[in-house]
Design a protein around this motif. Structure first.
Motif, PDB file in Angstrom:
ATOM      1  N   GLU A  25       0.851  -1.189   0.000  1.00 54.58           N
ATOM      2  CA  GLU A  25       0.000   0.000   0.000  1.00 54.58           C
ATOM      3  C   GLU A  25       0.890   1.243   0.000  1.00 54.58           C
ATOM      4  O   GLU A  25       1.221   1.803   1.034  1.00 54.58           O
ATOM      5  CB  GLU A  25      -0.905   0.020   1.234  1.00 54.58           C
ATOM      6  N   LEU A  26       1.281   1.664  -1.204  1.00 52.89           N
ATOM      7  CA  LEU A  26       2.228   2.752  -1.359  1.00 52.89           C
ATOM      8  C   LEU A  26       1.545   4.005  -1.886  1.00 52.89           C
ATOM      9  O   LEU A  26       0.481   3.929  -2.496  1.00 52.89           O
ATOM     10  CB  LEU A  26       3.344   2.343  -2.321  1.00 52.89           C
ATOM     11  N   LEU A  27       2.205   5.155  -1.663  1.00 55.00           N
ATOM     12  CA  LEU A  27       1.736   6.373  -2.295  1.00 55.00           C
ATOM     13  C   LEU A  27       1.828   6.177  -3.800  1.00 55.00           C
ATOM     14  O   LEU A  27       2.821   5.616  -4.282  1.00 55.00           O
ATOM     15  CB  LEU A  27       2.620   7.565  -1.908  1.00 55.00           C
ATOM     16  N   PRO A  28       0.833   6.621  -4.551  1.00 55.07           N
ATOM     17  CA  PRO A  28       0.901   6.454  -6.007  1.00 55.07           C
ATOM     18  C   PRO A  28       2.173   7.065  -6.591  1.00 55.07           C
ATOM     19  O   PRO A  28       2.638   8.110  -6.157  1.00 55.07           O
ATOM     20  CB  PRO A  28      -0.336   7.211  -6.500  1.00 55.07           C
ATOM     21  N   ARG A  29       2.740   6.374  -7.544  1.00 58.05           N
ATOM     22  CA  ARG A  29       3.941   6.782  -8.264  1.00 58.05           C
ATOM     23  C   ARG A  29       5.167   6.897  -7.358  1.00 58.05           C
ATOM     24  O   ARG A  29       6.091   7.655  -7.645  1.00 58.05           O
ATOM     25  CB  ARG A  29       3.701   8.083  -9.040  1.00 58.05           C
ATOM     26  N   THR A  30       5.170   6.183  -6.213  1.00 58.61           N
ATOM     27  CA  THR A  30       6.333   6.184  -5.322  1.00 58.61           C
ATOM     28  C   THR A  30       6.542   4.773  -4.786  1.00 58.61           C
ATOM     29  O   THR A  30       5.747   3.887  -5.046  1.00 58.61           O
ATOM     30  CB  THR A  30       6.140   7.119  -4.092  1.00 58.61           C
ATOM     31  N   ARG A  31       7.591   4.623  -3.993  1.00 61.15           N
ATOM     32  CA  ARG A  31       7.827   3.385  -3.256  1.00 61.15           C
ATOM     33  C   ARG A  31       7.699   3.658  -1.764  1.00 61.15           C
ATOM     34  O   ARG A  31       8.301   3.006  -0.941  1.00 61.15           O
ATOM     35  CB  ARG A  31       9.219   2.834  -3.584  1.00 61.15           C
ATOM     36  N   GLU A  32       6.893   4.653  -1.404  1.00 59.06           N
ATOM     37  CA  GLU A  32       6.785   5.094  -0.023  1.00 59.06           C
ATOM     38  C   GLU A  32       5.499   4.614   0.633  1.00 59.06           C
ATOM     39  O   GLU A  32       4.418   4.730   0.072  1.00 59.06           O
ATOM     40  CB  GLU A  32       6.854   6.627   0.037  1.00 59.06           C
ATOM     41  N   ARG A  33       5.660   4.103   1.833  1.00 57.39           N
ATOM     42  CA  ARG A  33       4.522   3.679   2.637  1.00 57.39           C
ATOM     43  C   ARG A  33       3.969   4.886   3.390  1.00 57.39           C
ATOM     44  O   ARG A  33       4.627   5.907   3.524  1.00 57.39           O
ATOM     45  CB  ARG A  33       4.949   2.580   3.602  1.00 57.39           C
ATOM     46  N   VAL A  34       2.763   4.753   3.906  1.00 56.16           N
ATOM     47  CA  VAL A  34       2.098   5.849   4.601  1.00 56.16           C
ATOM     48  C   VAL A  34       1.989   5.526   6.083  1.00 56.16           C
ATOM     49  O   VAL A  34       1.625   4.426   6.471  1.00 56.16           O
ATOM     50  CB  VAL A  34       0.689   6.093   4.008  1.00 56.16           C
ATOM     51  N   CYS A  35       2.296   6.515   6.901  1.00 62.44           N
ATOM     52  CA  CYS A  35       2.135   6.423   8.343  1.00 62.44           C
ATOM     53  C   CYS A  35       0.986   7.367   8.706  1.00 62.44           C
ATOM     54  O   CYS A  35       1.118   8.579   8.562  1.00 62.44           O
ATOM     55  CB  CYS A  35       3.425   6.849   9.040  1.00 62.44           C
ATOM     56  N   THR A  36      -0.134   6.808   9.144  1.00 64.47           N
ATOM     57  CA  THR A  36      -1.289   7.620   9.535  1.00 64.47           C
ATOM     58  C   THR A  36      -1.233   7.824  11.039  1.00 64.47           C
ATOM     59  O   THR A  36      -1.145   6.866  11.801  1.00 64.47           O
ATOM     60  CB  THR A  36      -2.607   6.915   9.149  1.00 64.47           C
TER      61      THR A  36
END
Length: 186
Positions: A25-36
């Motif tokens: 579950e990555l930010l679109p167009r990135t390899r970054e995960r999200v911390c909510t």
């Protein structure tokens, strides 16, 4: 690193609720995960600083126990915010964002409208600079979002006035801040 233990420590220290997106579950167009991060103004701001400190520790080759972060070291934050919220950060004619950058020394860039995440109608706000500048910039950004949330709940128009910085405090639109950091662990 036992990330569950790290997250639990940050939750315990900040009082915030933290959810890390799954590795797919990555930010679109990135390899970054999200911390909510969810909680009160102070809880969210505290948790954001602790998460950033932990990521800096790992980037420096450290482990689970955070090390002291150089306030003049580099930091880059990515906030994922609803499209309708970014106006309070930009301000009328861009005056709020220009003032924020001038007062804190942080660089604040907001993705263009045509770059918003279509599925969620969210835009990316990049905050970069020194650790001190980024941490200082977060308080008025979160405060502006908190003011907007209160106005929406009271059915009033949000003010385009520059937010008043609060020491070690911030706020969020719906009680949430989603932040993704370039940490190389994606």
């Amino acid at each position: 690193i036992a990330w569950d233990a790290v997250v639990q420590r940050i939750v315990s220290q900040s009082g915030a609720v933290i959810k890390i997106s799954n590795s797919d579950e990555l930010l679109p167009r990135t390899r970054e995960r999200v911390c909510t991060i969810t909680g009160t103004l102070a809880q969210v701001h505290c948790a954001q600083r602790l998460v950033s400190q932990q990521l800096a520790t790992v980037a420096a080759g450290g482990g689970e126990e955070p090390v002291e972060v150089n306030p003049q070291g580099a930091r880059a934050l990515k906030l994922v915010l609803p499209h309708v919220s970014v106006g309070v950060i930009i301000g009328k004619g861009g005056e709020v964002i220009r003032g924020l950058m001038s007062e804190t020394g942080a660089n604040v860039q907001i993705s263009n409208v045509d770059e918003k995440i279509e599925a969620t109608q969210e835009r990316i706000v990049n905050v970069s600079g020194t650790v001190l500048a980024c941490d200082t910039a977060m308080a008025p950004v979160l405060e502006a979002l908190r003011k907007m949330e209160r106005c929406l709940q009271a059915h009033c128009a949000p003010s385009a006035e520059p937010p008043v910085p609060l020491p070690a405090a911030g706020a969020v639109g719906s009680g949430q801040q989603e932040a993704a950091e370039e940490d190389g662990s994606s």
